[in-house]
Motif scaffolding. Sequence first.
Motif, PDB file in Angstrom:
ATOM      1  N   ARG A 197     -10.402   9.189 -49.171  1.00 38.56           N
ATOM      2  CA  ARG A 197     -11.083   8.006 -48.638  1.00 38.56           C
ATOM      3  C   ARG A 197     -10.241   6.747 -48.855  1.00 38.56           C
ATOM      4  NH1 ARG A 197     -15.530  10.898 -50.839  1.00 38.56           N
ATOM      5  NH2 ARG A 197     -15.487   9.707 -52.775  1.00 38.56           N
ATOM      6  N   ARG A 198      -9.627   6.645 -50.036  1.00 38.29           N
ATOM      7  CA  ARG A 198      -8.775   5.482 -50.294  1.00 38.29           C
ATOM      8  C   ARG A 198      -7.572   5.465 -49.367  1.00 38.29           C
ATOM      9  NH1 ARG A 198      -9.912   6.964 -55.717  1.00 38.29           N
ATOM     10  NH2 ARG A 198      -7.873   7.967 -55.914  1.00 38.29           N
ATOM     11  N   TYR A 199      -6.967   6.641 -49.184  1.00 39.47           N
ATOM     12  CA  TYR A 199      -5.769   6.674 -48.342  1.00 39.47           C
ATOM     13  C   TYR A 199      -6.123   6.447 -46.881  1.00 39.47           C
ATOM     14  CZ  TYR A 199      -0.969   7.817 -47.141  1.00 39.47           C
ATOM     15  OH  TYR A 199       0.334   7.749 -46.697  1.00 39.47           O
ATOM     16  N   GLN A 200      -7.284   6.906 -46.451  1.00 39.10           N
ATOM     17  CA  GLN A 200      -7.700   6.645 -45.075  1.00 39.10           C
ATOM     18  C   GLN A 200      -7.842   5.152 -44.818  1.00 39.10           C
ATOM     19  OE1 GLN A 200      -8.351   9.137 -42.364  1.00 39.10           O
ATOM     20  NE2 GLN A 200      -7.741   7.121 -41.568  1.00 39.10           N
ATOM     21  N   THR A 201      -8.367   4.431 -45.789  1.00 36.12           N
ATOM     22  CA  THR A 201      -8.475   2.981 -45.651  1.00 36.12           C
ATOM     23  C   THR A 201      -7.092   2.366 -45.468  1.00 36.12           C
ATOM     24  OG1 THR A 201     -10.507   2.882 -46.967  1.00 36.12           O
ATOM     25  CG2 THR A 201      -9.222   0.860 -46.784  1.00 36.12           C
ATOM     26  N   ALA A 202      -6.125   2.822 -46.261  1.00 30.48           N
ATOM     27  CA  ALA A 202      -4.755   2.313 -46.142  1.00 30.48           C
ATOM     28  C   ALA A 202      -4.148   2.677 -44.787  1.00 30.48           C
ATOM     29  CB  ALA A 202      -3.895   2.860 -47.281  1.00 30.48           C
ATOM     30  N   LEU A 203      -4.407   3.897 -44.315  1.00 26.95           N
ATOM     31  CA  LEU A 203      -3.891   4.306 -43.003  1.00 26.95           C
ATOM     32  C   LEU A 203      -4.531   3.486 -41.881  1.00 26.95           C
ATOM     33  CD1 LEU A 203      -3.868   8.204 -43.388  1.00 26.95           C
ATOM     34  CD2 LEU A 203      -1.878   6.687 -43.398  1.00 26.95           C
ATOM     35  N   ASP A 204      -5.832   3.230 -42.013  1.00 21.08           N
ATOM     36  CA  ASP A 204      -6.528   2.400 -41.017  1.00 21.08           C
ATOM     37  C   ASP A 204      -5.896   1.018 -40.943  1.00 21.08           C
ATOM     38  OD1 ASP A 204      -8.264   4.487 -40.539  1.00 21.08           O
ATOM     39  OD2 ASP A 204      -9.891   3.665 -41.753  1.00 21.08           O
ATOM     40  N   GLN A 205      -5.597   0.443 -42.081  1.00 24.45           N
ATOM     41  CA  GLN A 205      -4.999  -0.888 -42.121  1.00 24.45           C
ATOM     42  C   GLN A 205      -3.614  -0.898 -41.487  1.00 24.45           C
ATOM     43  OE1 GLN A 205      -5.251  -1.739 -46.313  1.00 24.45           O
ATOM     44  NE2 GLN A 205      -7.388  -2.407 -46.206  1.00 24.45           N
ATOM     45  N   ALA A 206      -2.937   0.262 -41.536  1.00 28.46           N
ATOM     46  CA  ALA A 206      -1.603   0.374 -40.946  1.00 28.46           C
ATOM     47  C   ALA A 206      -1.661   0.783 -39.477  1.00 28.46           C
ATOM     48  CB  ALA A 206      -0.771   1.381 -41.728  1.00 28.46           C
ATOM     49  N   GLY A 207      -2.867   0.994 -38.956  1.00 26.82           N
ATOM     50  CA  GLY A 207      -3.024   1.368 -37.565  1.00 26.82           C
ATOM     51  C   GLY A 207      -2.696   2.819 -37.274  1.00 26.82           C
ATOM     52  N   LEU A 208      -2.794   3.669 -38.292  1.00 24.34           N
ATOM     53  CA  LEU A 208      -2.495   5.085 -38.130  1.00 24.34           C
ATOM     54  C   LEU A 208      -3.779   5.897 -37.974  1.00 24.34           C
ATOM     55  CD1 LEU A 208       0.462   5.397 -40.661  1.00 24.34           C
ATOM     56  CD2 LEU A 208       0.535   5.023 -38.185  1.00 24.34           C
ATOM     57  N   GLY A 209      -3.627   7.204 -37.797  1.00 25.63           N
ATOM     58  CA  GLY A 209      -4.754   8.040 -37.408  1.00 25.63           C
ATOM     59  C   GLY A 209      -5.604   8.537 -38.553  1.00 25.63           C
ATOM     60  N   ALA A 210      -6.522   9.443 -38.202  1.00 22.92           N
ATOM     61  CA  ALA A 210      -7.469  10.001 -39.165  1.00 22.92           C
ATOM     62  C   ALA A 210      -6.846  11.160 -39.928  1.00 22.92           C
ATOM     63  CB  ALA A 210      -8.728  10.474 -38.445  1.00 22.92           C
ATOM     64  N   ILE A 211      -7.170  11.242 -41.201  1.00 23.30           N
ATOM     65  CA  ILE A 211      -6.707  12.344 -42.045  1.00 23.30           C
ATOM     66  C   ILE A 211      -7.348  13.654 -41.580  1.00 23.30           C
ATOM     67  CG2 ILE A 211      -6.955  13.310 -44.375  1.00 23.30           C
ATOM     68  CD1 ILE A 211      -6.551  10.458 -45.449  1.00 23.30           C
ATOM     69  N   THR A 212      -6.523  14.680 -41.470  1.00 28.13           N
ATOM     70  CA  THR A 212      -7.008  16.006 -41.079  1.00 28.13           C
ATOM     71  C   THR A 212      -6.904  17.003 -42.229  1.00 28.13           C
ATOM     72  OG1 THR A 212      -4.816  16.633 -40.240  1.00 28.13           O
ATOM     73  CG2 THR A 212      -6.356  15.637 -38.676  1.00 28.13           C
ATOM     74  N   THR A 213      -6.568  16.530 -43.406  1.00 29.36           N
ATOM     75  CA  THR A 213      -6.357  17.396 -44.567  1.00 29.36           C
ATOM     76  C   THR A 213      -7.594  18.220 -44.896  1.00 29.36           C
ATOM     77  OG1 THR A 213      -4.814  15.779 -45.485  1.00 29.36           O
ATOM     78  CG2 THR A 213      -5.710  17.414 -47.011  1.00 29.36           C
ATOM     79  N   GLU A 214      -7.384  19.513 -45.078  1.00 31.28           N
ATOM     80  CA  GLU A 214      -8.452  20.394 -45.549  1.00 31.28           C
ATOM     81  C   GLU A 214      -8.569  20.235 -47.060  1.00 31.28           C
ATOM     82  OE1 GLU A 214      -9.466  25.204 -45.874  1.00 31.28           O
ATOM     83  OE2 GLU A 214      -7.638  24.523 -44.856  1.00 31.28           O
ATOM     84  N   ILE A 215      -9.754  19.861 -47.543  1.00 33.37           N
ATOM     85  CA  ILE A 215      -9.987  19.678 -48.977  1.00 33.37           C
ATOM     86  C   ILE A 215     -11.134  20.601 -49.368  1.00 33.37           C
ATOM     87  CG2 ILE A 215     -10.568  18.058 -50.813  1.00 33.37           C
ATOM     88  CD1 ILE A 215      -9.483  15.808 -49.055  1.00 33.37           C
TER      89      ILE A 215
END
Length: 218
Positions: free
Chosen positions: A158-176
């Motif tokens: 969730r934290r990294y998705q926020t950082a990716l959103d701010q950078a204009g990148l896509g959604a995380i697809t990682t299987e957890i």
Amino acid sequence: MIGIDAWKQRMPRRDEALPGRERTVLPTQAHHVLGRSLLAADHPGMARIWFGMGCFWGAERKFWSLPGVRSTAAGYAGGYTSNPAYREVCSGMTGHAEVVQVIHDPAQIGLDELLRVFWESHDPTQGMRQGNDIGTQYRSAIYAADVTQLAAAEASARRYQTALDQAGLGAITTEIALAGPFYYAEDEHQQYLSKHPDGYCGLGGTGVSCPVGPVPRI
């Protein structure tokens, strides 16, 4: 991806998966860099977690040099076939991801640091691929040893998705997910880039830093 390689990105159903075999393959050599056993049972009191980041050759190298990491091993996880061989995994018909088992001393390196290295060392937004490596075995994945690790991994995503959103990148697809069986890869794949320094490594990150946070309490 739609096109000639689309079939490689479809997970097989359990009833479609290759049958595998009963015989378990275990590593016969010590860690090529660290000189220690690759077997988790030989590291009492240590923690372990499994990361999928594309080709496991480059992924393993990301972790073995970290202070506090006791051992690493390449292998297969997240699929259906018992004791799969490398060529079977590459066929896309076992359901496994190529992963790295990381055995570490929690007193020397925390889970948050391992997760930071995981997120920053590959692109977790690509689905069933990593760069030019296309197929279900190259998917991004975290397989947790227990619910505490699982919660920490989900929080870090969730934290990294926020950082990716701010950078204009896509959604995380990682299987957890909680880990199922882990199968060691054949000896030739263990610490491959130490044995073959000029060997292939397809890892590439997004360039986005991962915020580090506390491990959630369960």
